[in-house]
Scaffold this motif. Sequence first.
Motif, PDB file in Angstrom:
ATOM      1  N   ARG A  11     -10.452  12.798   6.900  1.00  0.00           N
ATOM      2  CA  ARG A  11     -11.084  12.695   5.576  1.00  0.00           C
ATOM      3  C   ARG A  11     -10.220  13.397   4.517  1.00  0.00           C
ATOM      4  O   ARG A  11     -10.048  12.892   3.402  1.00  0.00           O
ATOM      5  N   LEU A  12      -9.682  14.561   4.865  1.00  0.00           N
ATOM      6  CA  LEU A  12      -8.842  15.291   3.911  1.00  0.00           C
ATOM      7  C   LEU A  12      -7.594  14.491   3.563  1.00  0.00           C
ATOM      8  O   LEU A  12      -7.147  14.486   2.407  1.00  0.00           O
ATOM      9  N   VAL A  13      -7.024  13.813   4.547  1.00  0.00           N
ATOM     10  CA  VAL A  13      -5.836  13.002   4.280  1.00  0.00           C
ATOM     11  C   VAL A  13      -6.201  11.809   3.399  1.00  0.00           C
ATOM     12  O   VAL A  13      -5.421  11.420   2.520  1.00  0.00           O
ATOM     13  N   GLN A  14      -7.382  11.224   3.606  1.00  0.00           N
ATOM     14  CA  GLN A  14      -7.826  10.156   2.711  1.00  0.00           C
ATOM     15  C   GLN A  14      -7.912  10.666   1.275  1.00  0.00           C
ATOM     16  O   GLN A  14      -7.478   9.988   0.335  1.00  0.00           O
ATOM     17  N   GLU A  15      -8.468  11.855   1.115  1.00  0.00           N
ATOM     18  CA  GLU A  15      -8.558  12.444  -0.222  1.00  0.00           C
ATOM     19  C   GLU A  15      -7.173  12.721  -0.797  1.00  0.00           C
ATOM     20  O   GLU A  15      -6.914  12.461  -1.982  1.00  0.00           O
ATOM     21  N   ASP A  16      -6.288  13.245   0.033  1.00  0.00           N
ATOM     22  CA  ASP A  16      -4.929  13.533  -0.428  1.00  0.00           C
ATOM     23  C   ASP A  16      -4.186  12.261  -0.828  1.00  0.00           C
ATOM     24  O   ASP A  16      -3.439  12.251  -1.810  1.00  0.00           O
ATOM     25  N   LEU A  17      -4.363  11.200  -0.057  1.00  0.00           N
ATOM     26  CA  LEU A  17      -3.709   9.934  -0.382  1.00  0.00           C
ATOM     27  C   LEU A  17      -4.167   9.436  -1.744  1.00  0.00           C
ATOM     28  O   LEU A  17      -3.342   8.994  -2.572  1.00  0.00           O
ATOM     29  N   ILE A  18      -5.453   9.523  -1.999  1.00  0.00           N
ATOM     30  CA  ILE A  18      -5.964   9.072  -3.298  1.00  0.00           C
ATOM     31  C   ILE A  18      -5.434   9.966  -4.416  1.00  0.00           C
ATOM     32  O   ILE A  18      -5.079   9.482  -5.500  1.00  0.00           O
ATOM     33  N   SER A  19      -5.321  11.275  -4.157  1.00  0.00           N
ATOM     34  CA  SER A  19      -4.745  12.174  -5.166  1.00  0.00           C
ATOM     35  C   SER A  19      -3.308  11.773  -5.483  1.00  0.00           C
ATOM     36  O   SER A  19      -2.894  11.769  -6.651  1.00  0.00           O
ATOM     37  N   ALA A  20      -2.549  11.419  -4.449  1.00  0.00           N
ATOM     38  CA  ALA A  20      -1.166  10.993  -4.660  1.00  0.00           C
ATOM     39  C   ALA A  20      -1.115   9.706  -5.480  1.00  0.00           C
ATOM     40  O   ALA A  20      -0.268   9.557  -6.385  1.00  0.00           O
ATOM     41  N   GLN A  21      -2.014   8.784  -5.184  1.00  0.00           N
ATOM     42  CA  GLN A  21      -2.038   7.526  -5.930  1.00  0.00           C
ATOM     43  C   GLN A  21      -2.435   7.757  -7.386  1.00  0.00           C
ATOM     44  O   GLN A  21      -1.893   7.115  -8.300  1.00  0.00           O
ATOM     45  N   LEU A  22      -3.370   8.666  -7.612  1.00  0.00           N
ATOM     46  CA  LEU A  22      -3.745   8.988  -8.985  1.00  0.00           C
ATOM     47  C   LEU A  22      -2.579   9.635  -9.727  1.00  0.00           C
ATOM     48  O   LEU A  22      -2.336   9.340 -10.907  1.00  0.00           O
ATOM     49  N   GLU A  23      -1.857  10.522  -9.035  1.00  0.00           N
ATOM     50  CA  GLU A  23      -0.684  11.146  -9.644  1.00  0.00           C
ATOM     51  C   GLU A  23       0.381  10.105  -9.975  1.00  0.00           C
ATOM     52  O   GLU A  23       1.133  10.250 -10.940  1.00  0.00           O
ATOM     53  N   ALA A  24       0.446   9.053  -9.160  1.00  0.00           N
ATOM     54  CA  ALA A  24       1.451   8.001  -9.365  1.00  0.00           C
ATOM     55  C   ALA A  24       1.012   6.962 -10.385  1.00  0.00           C
ATOM     56  O   ALA A  24       1.711   5.967 -10.603  1.00  0.00           O
ATOM     57  N   LEU A  31     -13.260   9.594  -8.089  1.00  0.00           N
ATOM     58  CA  LEU A  31     -13.810   8.355  -8.629  1.00  0.00           C
ATOM     59  C   LEU A  31     -14.040   8.481 -10.132  1.00  0.00           C
ATOM     60  O   LEU A  31     -13.717   7.562 -10.904  1.00  0.00           O
ATOM     61  N   MET A  32     -14.590   9.599 -10.552  1.00  0.00           N
ATOM     62  CA  MET A  32     -14.802   9.809 -11.981  1.00  0.00           C
ATOM     63  C   MET A  32     -13.485   9.737 -12.746  1.00  0.00           C
ATOM     64  O   MET A  32     -13.386   9.086 -13.796  1.00  0.00           O
ATOM     65  N   LEU A  33     -12.455  10.386 -12.203  1.00  0.00           N
ATOM     66  CA  LEU A  33     -11.162  10.394 -12.879  1.00  0.00           C
ATOM     67  C   LEU A  33     -10.545   9.002 -12.913  1.00  0.00           C
ATOM     68  O   LEU A  33     -10.016   8.566 -13.946  1.00  0.00           O
ATOM     69  N   ALA A  34     -10.635   8.287 -11.793  1.00  0.00           N
ATOM     70  CA  ALA A  34     -10.061   6.937 -11.741  1.00  0.00           C
ATOM     71  C   ALA A  34     -10.769   6.000 -12.707  1.00  0.00           C
ATOM     72  O   ALA A  34     -10.132   5.194 -13.402  1.00  0.00           O
TER      73      ALA A  34
END
Length: 228
Positions: free
Chosen positions: A136-149, A176-179
Amino acid sequence: MALAVLALRAGQVVSFDELIDELWGEAPLKNTRNSLQGIVARMRRSLGRIELDPTDQGVVRTVGNGYVLDMPADQLDADRFLRQAAEGRSLIGRSPQKAAELLRGALTMWYGPALVDVGDGQRCRAAALRLDEQRRLVQEDLISAQLEAGEAGAVVPELKQLHAEHPERERFSEQLMLALYRTGRQSEAIATFHRTRKQLDDEMGLLPSRQLQRLYQAIISQDASLSR
């Protein structure tokens, strides 16, 4: 299950008593030591057929009062997953696209819930919970990376599903709110906050974290720092 216990502590001796407790719990057999030896013998034969343990004392060795799985960490999926996830996580702020590549690759190592077919021993259950949490943490991290990108639009559908499946995980709500905000959907971002607040209150008697509340206030005020 015996192989799973040894793999979870690869390179370390797991005592006979620990394995017996994991395999049979409070209802051990009359000749547990003999039964354990039989299980290990079959394990070695199975590993030998796939050329991982070609001798009687190969990667599964008897040491003192227990057994040890003598295998490099890079041959164990759990260790490979954790190392690649840590590498990806470390790159989110500096190289988000590379981070996303590594984190996505780590997630492809999963084929279902951790240790789903190895039984219900206490040690395996605890390890499965830890590994599933790491996933779950890696899923969250992946989304953080995509948002940063700058990939806010691409992650919204997945985030909506993850938020629905795991309403207790505020990081999914925050992402989700940020996206949504970054894709011009401010009202949906605000609605997500209120929905999360109600779920936390109704189901756990909790208030949103300060971090989530700060993001909510930043969205309302259209804070320039939220843009990408």
